[in-house]
Design a protein around this motif. Sequence first.
Motif, PDB file in Angstrom:
ATOM      1  N   LYS A  29       0.860  -1.191   0.000  1.00  8.15           N
ATOM      2  CA  LYS A  29       0.000   0.000   0.000  1.00  8.15           C
ATOM      3  C   LYS A  29       0.893   1.236   0.000  1.00  8.15           C
ATOM      4  O   LYS A  29       1.901   1.289   0.695  1.00  8.15           O
ATOM      5  CB  LYS A  29      -0.898  -0.003   1.231  1.00  8.15           C
ATOM      6  N   SER A  30       0.517   2.197  -0.799  1.00 10.93           N
ATOM      7  CA  SER A  30       1.266   3.447  -0.828  1.00 10.93           C
ATOM      8  C   SER A  30       0.299   4.617  -0.879  1.00 10.93           C
ATOM      9  O   SER A  30      -0.820   4.497  -1.377  1.00 10.93           O
ATOM     10  CB  SER A  30       2.234   3.482  -2.011  1.00 10.93           C
ATOM     11  N   ARG A  31       0.759   5.716  -0.322  1.00 14.70           N
ATOM     12  CA  ARG A  31      -0.044   6.940  -0.279  1.00 14.70           C
ATOM     13  C   ARG A  31       0.891   8.093  -0.601  1.00 14.70           C
ATOM     14  O   ARG A  31       2.017   8.137  -0.093  1.00 14.70           O
ATOM     15  CB  ARG A  31      -0.625   7.126   1.115  1.00 14.70           C
ATOM     16  N   ILE A  32       0.433   8.990  -1.452  1.00 17.70           N
ATOM     17  CA  ILE A  32       1.179  10.216  -1.687  1.00 17.70           C
ATOM     18  C   ILE A  32       0.317  11.369  -1.197  1.00 17.70           C
ATOM     19  O   ILE A  32      -0.911  11.347  -1.326  1.00 17.70           O
ATOM     20  CB  ILE A  32       1.579  10.388  -3.171  1.00 17.70           C
ATOM     21  N   TYR A  33       0.984  12.345  -0.600  1.00 19.18           N
ATOM     22  CA  TYR A  33       0.265  13.484  -0.032  1.00 19.18           C
ATOM     23  C   TYR A  33       1.082  14.744  -0.263  1.00 19.18           C
ATOM     24  O   TYR A  33       2.290  14.771  -0.031  1.00 19.18           O
ATOM     25  CB  TYR A  33       0.037  13.284   1.470  1.00 19.18           C
ATOM     26  N   SER A  34       0.395  15.767  -0.732  1.00 18.09           N
ATOM     27  CA  SER A  34       1.022  17.052  -0.991  1.00 18.09           C
ATOM     28  C   SER A  34       0.138  18.139  -0.394  1.00 18.09           C
ATOM     29  O   SER A  34      -1.038  18.243  -0.736  1.00 18.09           O
ATOM     30  CB  SER A  34       1.159  17.238  -2.510  1.00 18.09           C
ATOM     31  N   LEU A 117      16.041   5.102  -5.877  1.00 15.79           N
ATOM     32  CA  LEU A 117      14.625   5.394  -6.084  1.00 15.79           C
ATOM     33  C   LEU A 117      14.492   5.904  -7.504  1.00 15.79           C
ATOM     34  O   LEU A 117      15.085   6.930  -7.857  1.00 15.79           O
ATOM     35  CB  LEU A 117      14.130   6.432  -5.076  1.00 15.79           C
ATOM     36  N   ASP A 118      13.740   5.181  -8.322  1.00 15.11           N
ATOM     37  CA  ASP A 118      13.548   5.533  -9.731  1.00 15.11           C
ATOM     38  C   ASP A 118      12.108   5.990  -9.915  1.00 15.11           C
ATOM     39  O   ASP A 118      11.172   5.184  -9.840  1.00 15.11           O
ATOM     40  CB  ASP A 118      13.856   4.319 -10.608  1.00 15.11           C
ATOM     41  N   VAL A 119      11.941   7.284 -10.120  1.00 15.03           N
ATOM     42  CA  VAL A 119      10.623   7.882 -10.357  1.00 15.03           C
ATOM     43  C   VAL A 119      10.752   8.782 -11.575  1.00 15.03           C
ATOM     44  O   VAL A 119      11.712   9.550 -11.690  1.00 15.03           O
ATOM     45  CB  VAL A 119      10.147   8.716  -9.141  1.00 15.03           C
ATOM     46  N   MET A 146      10.014  11.790   2.151  1.00 17.16           N
ATOM     47  CA  MET A 146       9.686  12.881   1.242  1.00 17.16           C
ATOM     48  C   MET A 146      10.398  12.687  -0.102  1.00 17.16           C
ATOM     49  O   MET A 146      11.529  12.201  -0.147  1.00 17.16           O
ATOM     50  CB  MET A 146      10.104  14.226   1.841  1.00 17.16           C
ATOM     51  N   VAL A 147       9.718  13.104  -1.167  1.00 13.50           N
ATOM     52  CA  VAL A 147      10.295  13.095  -2.504  1.00 13.50           C
ATOM     53  C   VAL A 147      10.126  14.501  -3.071  1.00 13.50           C
ATOM     54  O   VAL A 147       9.021  15.034  -3.089  1.00 13.50           O
ATOM     55  CB  VAL A 147       9.593  12.065  -3.419  1.00 13.50           C
ATOM     56  N   MET A 148      11.226  15.074  -3.502  1.00 14.91           N
ATOM     57  CA  MET A 148      11.199  16.400  -4.126  1.00 14.91           C
ATOM     58  C   MET A 148      10.932  16.228  -5.627  1.00 14.91           C
ATOM     59  O   MET A 148      11.608  15.443  -6.292  1.00 14.91           O
ATOM     60  CB  MET A 148      12.533  17.120  -3.924  1.00 14.91           C
ATOM     61  N   SER A 167       7.380  19.250  -2.687  1.00 10.29           N
ATOM     62  CA  SER A 167       7.749  17.981  -2.058  1.00 10.29           C
ATOM     63  C   SER A 167       6.485  17.164  -1.804  1.00 10.29           C
ATOM     64  O   SER A 167       5.434  17.706  -1.472  1.00 10.29           O
ATOM     65  CB  SER A 167       8.512  18.211  -0.758  1.00 10.29           C
ATOM     66  N   ILE A 168       6.629  15.870  -1.970  1.00  8.08           N
ATOM     67  CA  ILE A 168       5.514  14.941  -1.827  1.00  8.08           C
ATOM     68  C   ILE A 168       5.857  13.964  -0.708  1.00  8.08           C
ATOM     69  O   ILE A 168       6.935  13.366  -0.708  1.00  8.08           O
ATOM     70  CB  ILE A 168       5.277  14.141  -3.128  1.00  8.08           C
TER      71      ILE A 168
END
Length: 184
Positions: A29-34, A117-119, A146-148, A167-168
């Motif tokens: 399960k994954s969640r992204i939030y901004s 991390l490959d995005v 966090m991911v910028m 940032s996410i």
Amino acid sequence: MKTSGLLLCLFFALGAHAQGTVYTSKEIKSRIYSEAPMENIEAVSAKGISVLNAATGEIQVTIPIRSFQFKKSLMQEHFNENYLESDKYPNAVFKGRINGPLTLTDGEYKVTVTGDLDVHGVKQQRTISGTIRISKGVVSINSVFMVMCKDHNIKIPTLVFKNIAESIQVSISGNYTIYSAPKP
């Protein structure tokens, strides 16, 4: 299913099978939030897959970008077409190794994992903190990091700059079971 088979083949090609117990999860399960001035953005997915080699500490997590579900369909469309370009870059992938030995006795353990991390087609080496919990043979992971956007060349047009944060926050969780190869 095709992605999970490919992921397992990769690990076995690296010798994971011969070196120790391999755990898999087909429901990461994954969640992204901004949080942004105009509107918060949130999406969830339960379609991630992962493989963990307990002996080597190697771990790989793959999340299909299109599996993220948003409350607003227009947000989902923009996310896939304009920002993450999910047709061109269909998966977010983290491939790394747990720093230090992995204990397989019941308990909760704070860990760090170092890897790539490959995005959005951009790999970045990261060290990510998390928790591994072992309970009656079930291995669970949890991590928040966090991911910028700029670190992965995700462009935010100035027209919507106030709608999307730079940032996410990414949250990942899942339960693993011991992998058993299908019998011929």
